[in-house]
Design a protein around this motif. Structure first.
Motif, short mmCIF file in Angstrom:
data_model
loop_
_atom_site.label_atom_id
_atom_site.label_comp_id
_atom_site.label_asym_id
_atom_site.label_seq_id
_atom_site.Cartn_x
_atom_site.Cartn_y
_atom_site.Cartn_z
N MET A 126 0.99 -1.11 -0.07
CA MET A 126 -0.01 0.20 0.03
C MET A 126 0.68 1.25 0.10
O MET A 126 0.36 2.31 -0.73
CB MET A 126 -1.15 0.08 1.36
N VAL A 127 2.07 1.25 0.88
CA VAL A 127 2.86 2.34 0.85
C VAL A 127 3.61 2.69 -0.53
O VAL A 127 3.74 3.57 -1.08
CB VAL A 127 4.01 2.20 1.79
N VAL A 128 3.76 1.48 -1.30
CA VAL A 128 4.49 1.42 -2.56
C VAL A 128 3.31 2.09 -3.56
O VAL A 128 3.85 2.95 -4.51
CB VAL A 128 5.08 0.40 -2.91
N ALA A 129 2.23 1.64 -3.60
CA ALA A 129 0.92 2.06 -4.33
C ALA A 129 0.76 3.78 -4.23
O ALA A 129 0.78 4.43 -5.14
CB ALA A 129 -0.27 1.47 -3.98
N LEU A 130 0.92 4.05 -2.96
CA LEU A 130 0.95 5.44 -2.66
C LEU A 130 2.05 6.33 -3.33
O LEU A 130 1.92 7.49 -3.96
CB LEU A 130 0.89 5.86 -1.23
N VAL A 181 12.44 8.91 -8.38
CA VAL A 181 13.39 7.92 -7.52
C VAL A 181 13.09 7.33 -6.31
O VAL A 181 13.15 6.19 -6.08
CB VAL A 181 14.81 8.87 -7.25
N LEU A 182 12.29 8.02 -5.63
CA LEU A 182 11.68 7.36 -4.25
C LEU A 182 10.71 6.07 -4.82
O LEU A 182 10.69 5.37 -4.21
CB LEU A 182 10.75 8.28 -3.66
N ALA A 183 9.84 6.27 -5.84
CA ALA A 183 8.98 5.33 -6.16
C ALA A 183 9.39 4.07 -6.67
O ALA A 183 9.28 3.01 -6.28
CB ALA A 183 7.99 5.97 -7.14
N GLY A 184 10.86 4.36 -7.39
CA GLY A 184 11.38 3.24 -7.90
C GLY A 184 12.29 2.62 -6.68
O GLY A 184 12.34 1.28 -6.75
N CYS A 185 12.71 3.05 -5.67
CA CYS A 185 13.60 2.68 -4.58
C CYS A 185 12.32 1.55 -3.80
O CYS A 185 12.55 0.54 -3.24
CB CYS A 185 13.99 3.75 -3.79
N MET A 186 10.95 2.40 -3.55
CA MET A 186 10.12 1.53 -3.17
C MET A 186 9.58 0.37 -3.66
O MET A 186 9.57 -0.76 -3.04
CB MET A 186 8.83 2.57 -2.64
N THR A 213 -2.33 -4.55 -6.38
CA THR A 213 -2.41 -3.18 -5.54
C THR A 213 -2.07 -1.84 -6.43
O THR A 213 -2.37 -0.76 -6.14
CB THR A 213 -1.75 -3.47 -4.37
N LEU A 214 -0.80 -2.24 -6.87
CA LEU A 214 -0.11 -0.84 -7.66
C LEU A 214 -0.87 -0.61 -9.04
O LEU A 214 -1.12 0.55 -9.14
CB LEU A 214 1.46 -1.48 -8.31
N VAL A 215 -1.57 -1.73 -9.73
CA VAL A 215 -2.41 -1.34 -10.83
C VAL A 215 -3.57 -0.62 -10.41
O VAL A 215 -4.06 0.50 -10.94
CB VAL A 215 -2.98 -2.50 -11.47
N ALA A 216 -4.34 -1.11 -9.30
CA ALA A 216 -5.37 -0.14 -8.66
C ALA A 216 -5.18 1.16 -8.45
O ALA A 216 -5.66 2.37 -8.63
CB ALA A 216 -6.08 -0.93 -7.48
N ALA A 217 -3.66 1.60 -7.83
CA ALA A 217 -3.43 2.86 -7.51
C ALA A 217 -3.10 3.82 -8.81
O ALA A 217 -3.53 4.90 -8.67
CB ALA A 217 -2.28 2.86 -6.58
N ILE A 218 -2.45 2.94 -9.75
CA ILE A 218 -2.38 3.83 -10.86
C ILE A 218 -3.49 3.96 -11.66
O ILE A 218 -3.72 5.33 -12.31
CB ILE A 218 -1.06 2.92 -11.88
N LEU A 219 -4.71 3.20 -11.65
CA LEU A 219 -5.69 3.35 -12.23
C LEU A 219 -6.45 4.56 -11.61
O LEU A 219 -7.10 5.37 -12.32
CB LEU A 219 -6.59 1.99 -12.47
#
Length: 591
Positions: free
Chosen positions: A34-38, A94-99, A169-175
């Motif tokens: 969830m944190v990565v999705a944010l 960069v933060l999103a990539g590191c996460m 989870t990531l797909v839902a956040a991006i959508l």
């Protein structure tokens, strides 16, 4: 077939075998997802101010949020926004990539840790199965199940499952982010992607299941061909049958790899349609936005956000589909692994060390009948026998008359189909079998030797740093092996090779005898244990056995009657029954 094709019951069974500690780790992993999705949502949203500053810094500067940002950083003209906005965008990316990198590392570690525990549980449960179960199985199937299927459960089921949850989870956040940017285009893209992936899943799920069954079966045949070819290498070399075993290996291997190729192609094929559809949607959106009042310049932030979102979204969708394909194409292996995980564990497996059963008087077989399955013939028929403690009992009879089976029952390896085994009047069963086996050491006709040192093979199953070398030397001496070992350069550190290939048959047999003597058991069972020895060595070994002491009970199977001349009781079996019992002289005079 319907049950076999159903994946969700298998996953439910798998969940039941995951420990509480690992379940907590999985729930913490979901929080990390969830944190990565944010972080992904923030990185996509950050492209708006970045592209807006690039294409029209004045509009951003005059916006209320732009004015607040300028006041906060002391900026006085629009172009001064470019550097801080660019830096903020770079930090977000960069933060999103590191996460994402952290998420991959954590989910991979958790998945393989769970897989390792499950593989160990399969191996433990398999080792604890009764001897009758092991005699009914093919070793290649067990090795394939324990090593290939159970050990691979991390990569073909658990990691893909975790990947599906994280990518979803990531797909839902991006959508959600893209719908906020352009609802119509985002929902249209979602519908298009969903139709393509849904169609592929519908068309291929049965094929993937068939491939999974084929891979699971052929992997066992590959191992079987390797075991048979390498295990009988002497005969293979003499008979020049290399091509036969290579042909069997190639047939099974090609069939297995063809199924794997088919499953891999199915898993990767939707990617190209997805990329084409994504580019088509971006091109159509760019054309429509360029026709608006502000032209392409005003549309650039929206277009950039959608392009970045698609660039993140498409690999995730493909990754999710590949993970599903991996699980589906290994479903049969998962089912086989779960069957091994659900093998019953005996109660004594959780009891730790069990104290030896009291043995002071005798061993009794009372009207014992035995057969390996309800369909097979009786191996033993009404065998009744008393073995006093400290006696030397020889067992003889024609091949197939039940000698080894009778001693397997005496050792508690097999349970009578009817009748009973009793020690000092106590019937031996599953609840006290371990206590009885603490008294027993066994020397089979074919001794298994590990590819390790002489000392490790004599003290078989004892950790190297716990081996009592004095006991090892004493056992080797009594097995008429010490002089031979001391003549070798490395003595007790000499390695024996796989299955003792560097030793003679007689040396292997004497190591097996020394192993039994090292245990210092008070019931020794020799199943044709001296058949590979020359007459002089056999006589010396039998004299050592005879000198073991009055408290040691010895049971010996032999085809040669003279091997049993030191026995005070000789039992002759015929067609699964006790034909006669007497002393050596009685049997010799009436043979």
């Amino acid at each position: 077939m319907a049950a076999a094709n159903s994946l969700f019951p298998l996953l439910s069974r798998l969940w039941a075998h995951i420990g509480q500690g690992q379940r907590r780790q999985l729930f913490l992993l979901i929080l990390l997802m969830m944190v990565v999705a944010l972080a992904e949502m923030v990185s996509i949203g950050a492209i708006f101010p970045f592209l807006a500053v690039l294409t029209g810094p004045e509009r951003v500067f005059n916006h209320p949020l732009g004015q607040y940002f300028a006041f906060l950083f002391g900026l006085v003209e629009p172009r001064q926004l470019l550097l801080p906005i660019t830096l903020l965008f770079a930090v977000a990316i960069v933060l999103a990539g590191c996460m994402r990198l952290l998420l991959v590392w954590v989910q991979t570690n958790i998945s393989y840790a769970i897989g390792s525990d499950l593989a160990l549980d399969v191996y433990r449960r398999t080792l604890y199965q009764p001897y009758a179960v092991h005699t009914s199985r093919n070793s290649s199937e067990i090795i394939n199940g324990v090593y290939s299927k159970a050990s691979g459960i991390s990569s073909y089921v658990i990691l893909p499952l975790v990947t599906i949850v994280s990518t979803a989870t990531l797909v839902a956040a991006i959508l959600v982010t893209l719908i906020g940017v352009d609802p119509f285009t985002s929902l249209l893209a979602l519908a298009g992607f969903g139709v393509i992936y849904g169609g592929v899943i519908k068309l291929t799920h049965r094929r993937l299941f068939r491939n999974s069954r084929l891979v699971a079966d052929e992997a066992g045949r590959v191992i079987k061909s390797l075991q048979e070819g390498l295990g009988g290498i002497r005969d293979v070399l003499i008979d020049r049958t290399q091509d036969v075993y290579c042909g069997a290996f190639r047939k099974a291997d090609l069939s297995m790899r063809a199924a794997q190729i088919n499953s891999t192609f199915i898993a990767q094929s939707p990617r190209f349609a997805m990329e084409a559809l994504g580019m088509l949607l971006i091109a159509t959106l760019a054309y429509n936005l360029a026709q608006g009042d502000g032209g392409i310049v005003s549309a650039m932030p929206v277009l950039g956000a959608l392009a970045l979102g698609a660039q993140r979204l498409l690999p995730l969708l493909q990754q999710c589909f590949q993970a599903w394909s991996s699980i589906r194409s290994n479903q049969a292996s998962l089912a086989d692994t779960l069957d091994l995980l659900e093998q019953p564990m005996p109660e004594h497996a959780r009891q730790g060390d069990v104290p030896p059963l009291v043995f002071e008087r005798n061993i009794r077989l009372d009207d014992v009948y035995f057969r390996y399955s309800p369909e097979s013939d009786w191996v033993l028929r009404g065998v009744s026998l008393e073995i006093p403690k400290g006696s030397r009992v020889g067992v003889m009879g024609e091949t197939g008359c039940g000698k080894s089976t009778m001693l397997d029952i005496v050792m508690g390896l097999l349970s009578p189909t009817s009748g009973s085994l009793a020690v000092d009047g106590v019937v031996i069963g599953a609840e006290n079998g371990n206590g009885w086996q603490a008294h027993i050491a066994h020397v089979p006709q074919s001794v298994f030797l590990a590819d390790s040192s002489i000392a490790s093979n004599i003290a078989f199953g004892v950790p190297v740093d716990e081996i009592d070398m004095e006991r090892v030397r004493e056992a080797a001496l009594r097995a008429q092996l010490l002089d031979t070992i001391q003549s070798w350069p490395e003595q007790f550190d000499t390695r024996v090779g796989e299955r003792g290939v560097r030793l003679s048959g007689g040396q292997r047999q004497r190591i097996g005898i020394a192993r039994a003597l090292y245990k210092r058991a008070d019931v020794l069972v020799f199943d044709e244990a001296t058949s590979a020895l020359d007459n002089e060595t056999e006589r010396a070994v039998m004299e050592s056995i005879q000198a073991l002491g009055a408290d040691t009970t010895v049971l010996i199977i032999a085809h040669r009657l003279n091997t049993l001349n030191s026995c005070n009781i000789i039992v002759e079996l015929g067609k699964g029954q006790v034909a006669r019992v007497g002393s050596y002289r009685d049997i010799l005079s009436n043979s």
